[in-house]
Design a protein around this motif. Structure first.
Motif, PDB file in Angstrom:
ATOM      1  N   UNK A 165       0.978  -1.277   0.018  1.00  0.00           N
ATOM      2  CA  UNK A 165      -0.214   0.126  -0.088  1.00  0.00           C
ATOM      3  C   UNK A 165       0.984   1.271   0.066  1.00  0.00           C
ATOM      4  N   UNK A 166       2.100   1.350   0.956  1.00  0.00           N
ATOM      5  CA  UNK A 166       2.584   2.426   0.904  1.00  0.00           C
ATOM      6  C   UNK A 166       3.537   2.466  -0.592  1.00  0.00           C
ATOM      7  N   UNK A 167       4.062   1.603  -1.151  1.00  0.00           N
ATOM      8  CA  UNK A 167       4.637   1.603  -2.299  1.00  0.00           C
ATOM      9  C   UNK A 167       3.714   2.205  -3.493  1.00  0.00           C
ATOM     10  N   UNK A 168       2.461   1.930  -3.318  1.00  0.00           N
ATOM     11  CA  UNK A 168       1.514   2.526  -4.290  1.00  0.00           C
ATOM     12  C   UNK A 168       1.194   3.759  -4.091  1.00  0.00           C
ATOM     13  N   UNK A 169       1.471   4.505  -3.245  1.00  0.00           N
ATOM     14  CA  UNK A 169       1.044   5.865  -2.939  1.00  0.00           C
ATOM     15  C   UNK A 169       1.840   6.753  -3.631  1.00  0.00           C
TER      16      UNK A 169
END
Length: 169
Positions: A165-169
């Motif tokens: 999730x963090x890397x998709x932000x």
């Protein structure tokens, strides 16, 4: 309607976690049998009792520390692999290999596994402290993550989802 949607989402997530756990355990055992049979860690099961007795901690605290370790290993894997890529690049251009950063990270994690008496992680990190074969070290990093996932699969799943999730932000 909201309750049904929430229940369906929760059931789907639980199914995803179960699938992740089943696949992870199978993959871990196969991977360790294929690459680390000499370390005899493929059938290892963590028992927190030794850590509880020697450190004077209760089960809940040891369990929380084990979960923190799992999250730490999963996030450390990214850093380990970055260091290994740097080392491989230096090897390819015939530069001297400096394992300092890689070994410092391994040493940091080694202290945690020794305190918690996580013996499969300890064997792998011991290997990572002395080995110089970059391909073997890459396998060690992968195995370390597999063993962490096996230790606390639900925690690993949640950590991996959070990273995703963090890397998709």
């Amino acid at each position: 309607m909201d309750k049904t949607t929430t229940l369906e989402r929760r059931q789907e997530q639980n199914a995803n976690v179960r699938i992740f756990i089943d696949k992870s355990i199978k993959n871990t055992t196969l991977f360790l049998q294929n690459h680390f049979i000499n370390l005899q860690i493929q059938n290892y099961n963590y028992n927190p009792n030794e850590a509880m007795q020697e450190l004077g901690l209760d089960f809940d605290l040891v369990n929380q520390l084990a979960q923190d370790y799992v999250a730490q290993i999963i996030t450390s894997k990214i850093i380990f692999l970055k260091y290994l890529e740097k080392l491989k690049a230096n090897r390819d251009i015939s530069r001297k290999l400096d394992f300092t950063q890689f070994r410092e990270l391994a040493h940091k994690n080694l202290g945690v596994v020794k305190n918690l008496r996580i013996f499969d992680g300890q064997k792998l990190l011991d290997e990572m402290m002395i080995e110089t074969d970059l391909d073997y070290l890459t396998l060690c990093v992968e195995a370390l993550e597999f063993c962490a996932i096996r230790l606390r699969p639900k925690c690993a799943y949640e950590t991996l989802r959070l990273i995703e999730i963090k890397s998709s932000l």
